[in-house]
Structure formats: structure tokens, C-alpha cells
Design a protein around this motif. Structure first.
Motif, PDB file in Angstrom:
ATOM      1  N   ALA A 231       0.820  -1.208   0.000  1.00 51.15           N
ATOM      2  CA  ALA A 231       0.000   0.000   0.000  1.00 51.15           C
ATOM      3  C   ALA A 231       0.858   1.264   0.000  1.00 51.15           C
ATOM      4  O   ALA A 231       0.479   2.286  -0.576  1.00 51.15           O
ATOM      5  CB  ALA A 231      -0.938  -0.002   1.199  1.00 51.15           C
ATOM      6  N   LEU A 232       2.025   1.216   0.656  1.00 47.97           N
ATOM      7  CA  LEU A 232       2.923   2.376   0.642  1.00 47.97           C
ATOM      8  C   LEU A 232       3.334   2.726  -0.786  1.00 47.97           C
ATOM      9  O   LEU A 232       3.492   3.901  -1.126  1.00 47.97           O
ATOM     10  CB  LEU A 232       4.167   2.085   1.485  1.00 47.97           C
ATOM     11  CG  LEU A 232       3.993   2.111   3.001  1.00 47.97           C
ATOM     12  CD1 LEU A 232       5.267   1.623   3.683  1.00 47.97           C
ATOM     13  CD2 LEU A 232       3.626   3.511   3.495  1.00 47.97           C
ATOM     14  N   VAL A 233       3.504   1.706  -1.613  1.00 49.48           N
ATOM     15  CA  VAL A 233       3.831   1.929  -3.019  1.00 49.48           C
ATOM     16  C   VAL A 233       2.597   2.393  -3.780  1.00 49.48           C
ATOM     17  O   VAL A 233       2.612   3.420  -4.474  1.00 49.48           O
ATOM     18  CB  VAL A 233       4.398   0.642  -3.655  1.00 49.48           C
ATOM     19  CG1 VAL A 233       4.608   0.831  -5.151  1.00 49.48           C
ATOM     20  CG2 VAL A 233       5.703   0.241  -2.974  1.00 49.48           C
ATOM     21  N   VAL A 291       5.673  -7.532  -7.838  1.00 50.24           N
ATOM     22  CA  VAL A 291       6.714  -7.219  -8.818  1.00 50.24           C
ATOM     23  C   VAL A 291       6.185  -6.272  -9.887  1.00 50.24           C
ATOM     24  O   VAL A 291       6.820  -5.260 -10.227  1.00 50.24           O
ATOM     25  CB  VAL A 291       7.253  -8.511  -9.469  1.00 50.24           C
ATOM     26  CG1 VAL A 291       8.164  -8.171 -10.646  1.00 50.24           C
ATOM     27  CG2 VAL A 291       8.009  -9.347  -8.447  1.00 50.24           C
ATOM     28  N   VAL A 292       5.013  -6.584 -10.429  1.00 49.61           N
ATOM     29  CA  VAL A 292       4.450  -5.763 -11.509  1.00 49.61           C
ATOM     30  C   VAL A 292       4.149  -4.352 -11.019  1.00 49.61           C
ATOM     31  O   VAL A 292       4.426  -3.357 -11.709  1.00 49.61           O
ATOM     32  CB  VAL A 292       3.188  -6.439 -12.084  1.00 49.61           C
ATOM     33  CG1 VAL A 292       2.530  -5.537 -13.124  1.00 49.61           C
ATOM     34  CG2 VAL A 292       3.547  -7.779 -12.722  1.00 49.61           C
ATOM     35  N   PHE A 297       5.460   1.507 -10.950  1.00 44.20           N
ATOM     36  CA  PHE A 297       5.764   2.768 -10.264  1.00 44.20           C
ATOM     37  C   PHE A 297       7.217   3.175 -10.480  1.00 44.20           C
ATOM     38  O   PHE A 297       7.529   4.365 -10.562  1.00 44.20           O
ATOM     39  CB  PHE A 297       5.448   2.647  -8.769  1.00 44.20           C
ATOM     40  CG  PHE A 297       3.994   2.830  -8.458  1.00 44.20           C
ATOM     41  CD1 PHE A 297       3.447   4.099  -8.360  1.00 44.20           C
ATOM     42  CD2 PHE A 297       3.156   1.737  -8.274  1.00 44.20           C
ATOM     43  CE1 PHE A 297       2.101   4.290  -8.079  1.00 44.20           C
ATOM     44  CE2 PHE A 297       1.809   1.907  -7.990  1.00 44.20           C
ATOM     45  CZ  PHE A 297       1.270   3.175  -7.900  1.00 44.20           C
ATOM     46  N   GLY A 298       8.122   2.204 -10.586  1.00 49.69           N
ATOM     47  CA  GLY A 298       9.520   2.534 -10.840  1.00 49.69           C
ATOM     48  C   GLY A 298       9.718   3.248 -12.158  1.00 49.69           C
ATOM     49  O   GLY A 298      10.532   4.183 -12.273  1.00 49.69           O
ATOM     50  N   LEU A 381      10.844  -1.659  -3.071  1.00 50.60           N
ATOM     51  CA  LEU A 381       9.921  -2.160  -2.055  1.00 50.60           C
ATOM     52  C   LEU A 381       8.982  -3.208  -2.638  1.00 50.60           C
ATOM     53  O   LEU A 381       8.637  -4.189  -1.964  1.00 50.60           O
ATOM     54  CB  LEU A 381       9.118  -0.990  -1.475  1.00 50.60           C
ATOM     55  CG  LEU A 381       8.275  -1.281  -0.226  1.00 50.60           C
ATOM     56  CD1 LEU A 381       9.120  -1.899   0.879  1.00 50.60           C
ATOM     57  CD2 LEU A 381       7.602   0.005   0.262  1.00 50.60           C
ATOM     58  N   GLY A 382       8.573  -3.036  -3.879  1.00 50.03           N
ATOM     59  CA  GLY A 382       7.733  -4.035  -4.528  1.00 50.03           C
ATOM     60  C   GLY A 382       8.432  -5.375  -4.660  1.00 50.03           C
ATOM     61  O   GLY A 382       7.841  -6.434  -4.411  1.00 50.03           O
ATOM     62  N   LEU A 383       9.714  -5.354  -5.031  1.00 48.34           N
ATOM     63  CA  LEU A 383      10.467  -6.602  -5.176  1.00 48.34           C
ATOM     64  C   LEU A 383      10.665  -7.289  -3.828  1.00 48.34           C
ATOM     65  O   LEU A 383      10.542  -8.517  -3.726  1.00 48.34           O
ATOM     66  CB  LEU A 383      11.820  -6.302  -5.824  1.00 48.34           C
ATOM     67  CG  LEU A 383      11.769  -5.796  -7.275  1.00 48.34           C
ATOM     68  CD1 LEU A 383      13.168  -5.450  -7.755  1.00 48.34           C
ATOM     69  CD2 LEU A 383      11.136  -6.836  -8.197  1.00 48.34           C
TER      70      LEU A 383
END
Length: 424
Positions: A231-233, A291-292, A297-298, A381-383
């Protein structure tokens, strides 16, 4: 044509009538969900607040939501799902109007705090009611359909709000409040109370031990923590993304059109997602979703034009579509029946903590380390969240299996007493 009819019947058929009233309320409410989408732009461009001040206000919305979900979960179990939903929606409508009329920073901050408290108090009660009325075998498609309604409304609201904001920002608050009241009216007139108190409650953990039960449930708390990181992402799309697009000279209407792609893709694709992920490891699906989303976002670090921003939105939306139904079914299976409201409240609390932290952290990182660092951090953070899902997944599935077997053992004792939902 026959294939389409069969698909439509398999997707929507056999769900309880109460579910469809809840679904309708969700759609109407989201059709008017203008304010949160454009709050960052409203605060910085209309009210003249800095990015940090806007982040603080949006963060206070999350702080209020943290109190709201905690109280809402407890009230849903003790007072009932229906009165909790009614109180939350009426209170949120009043606070929405108050926020729209506020001018000074302290008044805007207080309004956001109280609005977050009332608006988010509805989440645990709504989630518990959905689990109450929908049989376990139908929950994946029921939650997917509800998520579809959320995003259909969101897609329309994002476009309409971009146009309305150019005419009068106050109109956003008025329409949002009106849809909340309409949703409350649907619940009042059509939705019965679904909380059941029977022998199962007496033979399981006592409500007074609810907090201890949740705090010692390490499997569930680990799942909630991973949702917090995701959620932070994810919530950067309503805090830092509109500010980043504004810095690139893009208008609020452009942001509305770009972010509407999120809802449009979900409306088109979400009805098919349950079939794609059915029977697959939920841990693997959640890891892939993380990951997606991180990659999407990256890539925002490289965006500067509407089409590139739109591409990033489409990418992280795919991750969101994979994440939502798996999350919803896991919450249902990891929640003891007599503590559904509280468990829903704790899960919603992760969203509220993220809602309070994401804009503040995003604003600080962006101002002190730069825009690119913020989006690279989202990718990292997603990874990391994906790896954690793969490691913790087996323990979650064992806990879900144990609770399911426990519920099946208690079912014969309550089968004659539990009301059966009507079929749509």
C-alpha cells in the motif's frame, strides 16, 4: 452469443440479493469519489499549500482512517454491520461538506482527520457483511465483481472530477457527499443485518479476548504487514503522482484522464482475472502482483509526457488486478467467524497506516532525495514484498486450511439456525 451468456451466468449468477445491493451502493459511492483523487492538486493549486503540507493533510486522512477502521471493526462485531455502515456513511457525508468549506490549514487538517475516521469506519463492516452473505465457493468472483464496481465508478469519477475541478472545486465535495448519502439510503432500505450470534460464537474465542487473539496471530499480522508495504507503493498514485505530473506542466484534467486508465483497465479485465488465477498458488499470484506494481511505479521516474505516465499506470494496474481478489479471499479464510469485523478492521488498518505514511514519506523523499529516488524506492519495495510473499505463503495456506476445517466441524450445530441468503 451462447458462450457470452454462459460466461455472464458463471460470473454473476447465484449470488445473494444482499450482495447486489451492497454492490450497487459501492458503484454509486465510487461514481462520486472525486475528492481523494484530486485532493493533492486541490491543496497545492487551489489552497496554495506546499507539497509537504498537502502530504500532511492527506496523511491525517490516513490517521483518522486508522482510528475509524479500528472502531468500525469492533462496532461491526458488537453493534452490528448495518448500523455501523449507516453511521459511517452519514458521518462521512457531513465531514466531506465541512472539508470542502474549510479554508485555513488547521481546519482543512481537522476536516481530513474526521473524514478519514468516518469514511474508513465502513470498510470492516462492509467486508464482514460480504463474507457473511456470500458462500465461500463464490467469494473470489463476488469480491472481483465488487472490485469491478469500485473501479468502474473510479474511472468515471476521475474523468468527471478533472472537468468539474476546472469549474468549481466545491462541486467535488458536494457530489461526493451526495453519493455517500445515497449509499446510506440503499443500506437503510434494502440491506438487513447479517451478523449472526449463535452456538459457534460461544464455542470459539470470546469477544473480550479478541485483541489478544489478533495480536498473537503472527500469520495474519505478517500478511497485514506485507499489505502495508504494498500500500505504501500503491498510494503514491494519489499523493505524489499528481504533484509529479503537475511539475511536468500537465493539467488536473490530464491527470484525471491518465489515472482513469486504471479504472478502465480494471473494468475491462477484472471480470476475467478470477478465471486466470483460479487454482493457482495465491502466494505466487501475490508475489507477481508486487513485482508488476513495483516495476510500474519505478518506471514513473522516466515519465514526462501523458502517454508515458499512462503506460506506467497500465503496468501497475495489472499488478493491482492480480493483488485484490487474492487478498480478499485470504482475509476471509484467515478470519475466525466471530471476529470477522475486527480482523477486517486490522487489515484495513494497514491501508490507513499507509494512507497516513505514504504521502508524508513520499513528500519527504521527493523534496530531499529527488523525484527519481522516490520511484526507484517504490520498485525496490515491490520486489522485497514479492520475496516475502513467497516465503510466508505456505504458513498462510496451512492456517486457512485449519480454520476452514474448524468451521466445517461447527457447521452441523448451526445449520438449522443460520439464515440462508436469498438468491438473486
Amino acid at each position: 452469443m451462447r458462450t457470452m451468456r454462459s460466461w455472464f451466468r458463471d460470473t454473476t449468477g447465484g449470488l445473494p440479493t444482499t450482495f447486489w445491493y451492497l454492490w450497487s451502493g459501492t458503484l454509486i459511492n465510487r461514481l462520486g469519489s472525486f475528492v481523494l483523487v484530486f485532493l493533492a492538486i486541490y491543496l497545492t493549486q487551489e489552497r496554495g499549500f506546499s507539497a509537504s503540507q498537502a502530504g500532511l493533510v492527506i496523511g491525517l486522512w490516513g490517521v483518522g482512517g486508522a482510528f475509524g477502521t479500528t472502531a468500525g471493526g469492533t462496532l461491526a462485531d458488537r453493534w452490528g454491520r448495518r448500523p455501523t455502515l449507516l453511521t459511517a456513511h452519514v458521518g462521512a457525508a457531513a465531514m466531506m461538506l465541512a472539508l470542502g468549506l474549510a479554508r485555513d490549514l488547521w481546519a482543512v487538517a481537522l476536516g481530513a482527520l474526521l473524514l478519514g475516521m468516518f469514511a474508513e469506519a465502513a470498510r470492516p463492516a462492509f467486508g464482514a457483511m460480504m463474507i457473511d452473505v456470500v458462500p465461500a465457493k463464490d467469494r473470489l468472483r463476488a469480491f472481483s465483481l465488487n472490485y469491478w464496481a469500485i473501479n468502474l465508478g473510479f474511472a468515471c469519477a476521475a474523468v468527471l472530477a478533472g472537468l468539474a475541478a476546472q469549474a468549481n472545486y466545491l462541486l467535488l465535495f458536494v457530489v461526493d457527499a451526495a453519493t455517500m448519502l445515497i449509499t446510506a439510503l440503499i443500506i437503510f432500505s434494502k440491506v438487513p443485518e447479517t451478523r449472526q450470534v449463535g452456538p459457534a460464537t460461544a464455542t470459539r474465542a470470546a469477544p473480550r479476548g479478541a485483541l489478544r487473539t489478533i495480536l498473537t496471530d503472527r500469520v495474519y499480522l505478517g500478511f497485514v504487514a506485507l499489505n502495508l508495504f504494498a500500500a505504501l507503493v500503491f498510494l503514491q498514485h494519489i499523493s505524489m503522482l499528481p504533484i509529479a505530473m503537475g511539475d511536468d506542466g500537465l493539467s488536473p484534467a490530464t491527470y484525471g484522464s491518465v489515472i482513469a486508465l486504471n479504472g478502465i483497465l480494471i473494468v475491462v479485465g477484472q471480470l476475467f482475472v478470477p478465471r486466470l488465477i483460479r487454482g493457482r498458488s495465491r502466494s505466487h499470484v501475490l508475489a507477481l502482483a508486487s513485482v508488476v506494481m513495483g516495476v510500474g511505479f519505478g518506471l514513473t521516474a522516466f515519465a514526462g509526457t501523458p502517454w508515458f505516465y499512462g503506460l506506467t499506470v497500465l503496468i501497475w494496474t495489472v499488478g493491482e488486478m492480480l493483488n485484490s481478489p487474492s487478498n480478499s479471499t485470504l482475509i476471509a479464510e484467515l478470519s475466525p467467524a466471530e471476529l470477522r469485523g475486527r480482523y477486517q478492521g486490522v487489515f484495513s488498518l494497514s491501508w490507513q497506516i499507509a494512507g497516513a505514511s505514504a504521502p508524508i514519506l513520499g513528500g519527504l523523499v521527493r523534496e530531499h532525495a529527488g523525484n527519481d529516488t522516490l520511484w526507484y524506492g517504490c520498485a525496490a519495495l515491490g520486489l522485497l514484498t514479492a520475496v516475502a510473499h513467497l516465503v510466508s505463503g505456505p504458513a498462510r495456506e496451512r492456517r486457512a486450511t485449519a480454520l476452514r476445517r474448524s468451521g466445517e466441524a461447527l457447521a452441523p450445530a448451526t445449520a438449522t439456525r443460520a439464515p440462508q441468503p436469498a438468491e438473486a
